[in-house]
Enzyme design. Structure first.
Site, short mmCIF file in Angstrom:
data_model
loop_
_atom_site.label_atom_id
_atom_site.label_comp_id
_atom_site.label_asym_id
_atom_site.label_seq_id
_atom_site.Cartn_x
_atom_site.Cartn_y
_atom_site.Cartn_z
N PRO A 1 -14.68 23.67 123.35
CA PRO A 1 -14.86 22.87 122.18
C PRO A 1 -13.65 21.73 122.14
O PRO A 1 -13.65 20.81 121.37
CB PRO A 1 -14.21 23.73 121.22
CG PRO A 1 -13.65 24.88 121.62
CD PRO A 1 -14.09 24.89 123.16
N TYR B 1 -4.38 16.68 118.03
CA TYR B 1 -4.46 17.62 119.27
C TYR B 1 -3.06 17.53 119.61
O TYR B 1 -2.43 16.69 120.41
CB TYR B 1 -5.60 17.13 120.24
CG TYR B 1 -6.84 16.79 119.92
CD1 TYR B 1 -7.48 15.75 119.28
CD2 TYR B 1 -7.94 17.78 120.60
CE1 TYR B 1 -8.98 15.78 119.04
CE2 TYR B 1 -9.11 17.62 120.12
CZ TYR B 1 -9.54 16.65 119.34
OH TYR B 1 -10.95 16.53 119.04
N TYR C 1 -14.42 10.06 124.21
CA TYR C 1 -14.25 10.67 123.12
C TYR C 1 -15.48 10.34 122.40
O TYR C 1 -16.14 11.03 121.47
CB TYR C 1 -12.88 10.75 122.37
CG TYR C 1 -12.69 11.41 121.32
CD1 TYR C 1 -12.29 12.94 121.66
CD2 TYR C 1 -12.94 11.17 120.10
CE1 TYR C 1 -12.31 13.57 120.59
CE2 TYR C 1 -12.58 11.96 118.95
CZ TYR C 1 -12.42 13.39 119.14
OH TYR C 1 -11.95 14.35 118.07
N LYS D 1 -17.50 17.96 122.17
CA LYS D 1 -18.92 17.37 122.70
C LYS D 1 -20.27 18.31 122.70
O LYS D 1 -21.45 17.75 122.94
CB LYS D 1 -18.63 17.24 124.29
CG LYS D 1 -17.88 16.16 124.69
CD LYS D 1 -18.59 14.65 124.38
CE LYS D 1 -17.65 13.58 124.59
NZ LYS D 1 -17.49 12.91 123.30
N HIS E 1 -13.57 8.20 111.36
CA HIS E 1 -12.32 8.37 111.94
C HIS E 1 -12.12 7.14 113.02
O HIS E 1 -12.97 7.23 114.00
CB HIS E 1 -11.89 9.59 112.32
CG HIS E 1 -11.64 10.72 111.51
ND1 HIS E 1 -10.64 11.62 111.53
CD2 HIS E 1 -12.13 11.12 110.24
CE1 HIS E 1 -10.67 12.27 110.68
NE2 HIS E 1 -11.46 11.92 109.55
#
Ligand code: FAD
Ligand code: DHB
Length: 389
Positions: free
Chosen positions: A293, A201, A385, A297, A72
């Site tokens: 979550p 998200y 990220y 990570k 991704h």
């Protein structure tokens, strides 16, 4: 039984450590309370950072991940009726792979067994002894027999509920940092093609929601819920209604439905316990720290701890130097605290806090606006990220 490194727990941390040590010519034995079938079927993490992908590839266990994982290059933040793309690769030059944790576990178990590595499954009553001496050991029951492993080192990779952290000497001097969040995640696995090519998200007044995938035929979806709720309180229709309400905006994007074949609720906490070592006992992964979550990570931190430990043990055995082992806690904590910060930030930004004032809700929205309109803010988020630090 005698070995160089006794490893407690066959999660990502324990299995990867054993594999990396083997590549360095260092012997280890893993003891695990659950069965092989159980650890290979437990649904948990999905997102692998670039550094995690790199170590799996470099150590020769990345083949299935490269074939079946989905690379991704970005993800979406959805709020206020709109979706906004965070271009991970454009902003950082790096990417993530969505490849389920239990597939990583399968790859590592297969690699260890192919190399005649020892994993003792379904042990019980594990206890650690002499961890502040040169000859620490672990005792346990296996196949109805009392067994023990003597080692040079014991590494606690047995997760948050394991025995290793409580076995650390000087419990009264340990520093524990903790935050428990007033919500959990309701997670489902769904038989259907992904609704979105990239993860979404979403912040919504009804609560957070996340669209992820597992494979071309399975979606992984989550929504913020009461941590004390129970999956049986939710019919499939109620689950879909909640997800549609939180995810669908005004741009025509639709969440694909399918058969729900797995449901679970997880609680959320931030937790760090230091030091991560005492004498010959070291902690790695969830046994020493937990993140909520939202930042994806947890498994990646377990991997980065283990990389440090493998280097430290290699230096010890090959060069006779304990220098890197001595600085393990300090070295590991630098990354751990940054990941704790990022996971807390993502959690704070995207969830609905029942006690938040109208002012605080506006601040949350304004911070999201800043991220999607400022390249600098988006870059900072993207760097965190993909784990580019
Ligand atoms: P664990 O995976 O917990 O492994 C510990 C092992 O030790 C277990 O197999 C356990 O059975 C065994 N054990 C326990 N006690 C004993 C004992 N006394 N003796 C012997 N063995 C013992 N992380 C990410 O990086 N990305 C994500 O996208 C992500 N999503 C997540 C989604 C969910 C729903 C959840 C629950 C977690 C997620 N995480 C994610 C976190 C990630 O799954 C964990 O951080 C990771 O599993 C930690 O690995 P570990 O090896 O340290 O511990
Ligand atoms: C998944 C889990 C996460 O915590 C996350 O941030 C992204 C994806 C997942 O399980 O797919």
């Amino acid at each position: 039984m005698r070995t160089q490194v006794a490893i407690i727990g066959a999660g990502p941390a324990g299995l990867l450590l054993s594999h990396l040590l083997h590549l360095d010519g260092i012997e280890s034995v893993i003891v695990e309370t659950r069965s092989r079938a159980d650890i290979e079927a437990t649904i948990r993490a999905g997102v692998l950072e670039q550094g995690t992908m790199d170590i799996l590839n470099e150590s020769g266990v990345g083949q299935r991940m490269r074939g079946q994982g989905a690379l991704h290059h970005g993800f979406e933040l959805a709020f206020g009726g709109k979706r906004h793309r965070i271009d991970l690769t454009g902003l950082t030059g790096k990417a993530i792979t969505v490849y389920p944790q239990h597939e990583v576990i399968k790859d590592l178990v297969a690699a260890r067994l192919a190399a005649d590595g020892q994993i003792l499954f379904e042990v019980s009553d594990v206890a650690l002894h002499g961890v502040d001496t040169q000859t620490p050991s672990a005792t346990f029951m296996h196949n109805g027999e009392a067994r023990s492993i003597e080692a040079d080192f014991v590494i606690g990779c047995d997760g948050y509920h394991g025995v290793s952290r409580p076995a650390m000497p000087a419990q009264e001097q340990r520093k524990n940092f903790q935050r428990i969040y007033p919500f959990g995640w309701f997670g489902i696995l769904v038989e259907s093609a992904p609704s979105s090519e990239e993860l979404i998200y979403a912040r919504h007044e009804r609560g957070f929601a996340l669209v992820s995938t597992r494979s071309p035929t399975v979606q992984r979806l989550y929504f913020q819920c009461d941590p004390a709720d129970h999956v049986d309180n939710w019919s499939d229709d109620q689950i879909w209604a909640e997800l549609h309400a939180r995810l669908e905006n005004h741009d025509g994007w639709k969440l694909a439905e399918g058969k729900i074949f797995q449901k679970n609720i997880i609680g959320m906490r931030s937790f760090v316990s230091t030091p991560m070592q005492s004498g010959r006992l070291f902690l790695a992964g969830d046994s020493a720290h937990i993140v909520p979550p939202t930042g994806a990570k947890g498994m990646n931190l377990a991997v980065s701890d283990v990389k440090l430990l493998a280097h430290g043990l290699e230096q010890f055995y090959k060069k006779g130097s304990g220098e890197r082992l001595a600085s393990y806690t300090d070295d590991a904590l630098k990354r751990i605290w940054r990941a704790e910060y990022f996971s807390w930030t993502m959690t704070r930004l995207l969830h609905t806090f029942a006690e938040a004032t109208p002012f605080e809700r506006e601040m949350q929205r304004a911070e999201l606006e800043n991220i999607v309109t400022s390249r600098a803010m988006a870059t900072a988020l993207a760097e965190n990220y993909v784990g580019a630090f």
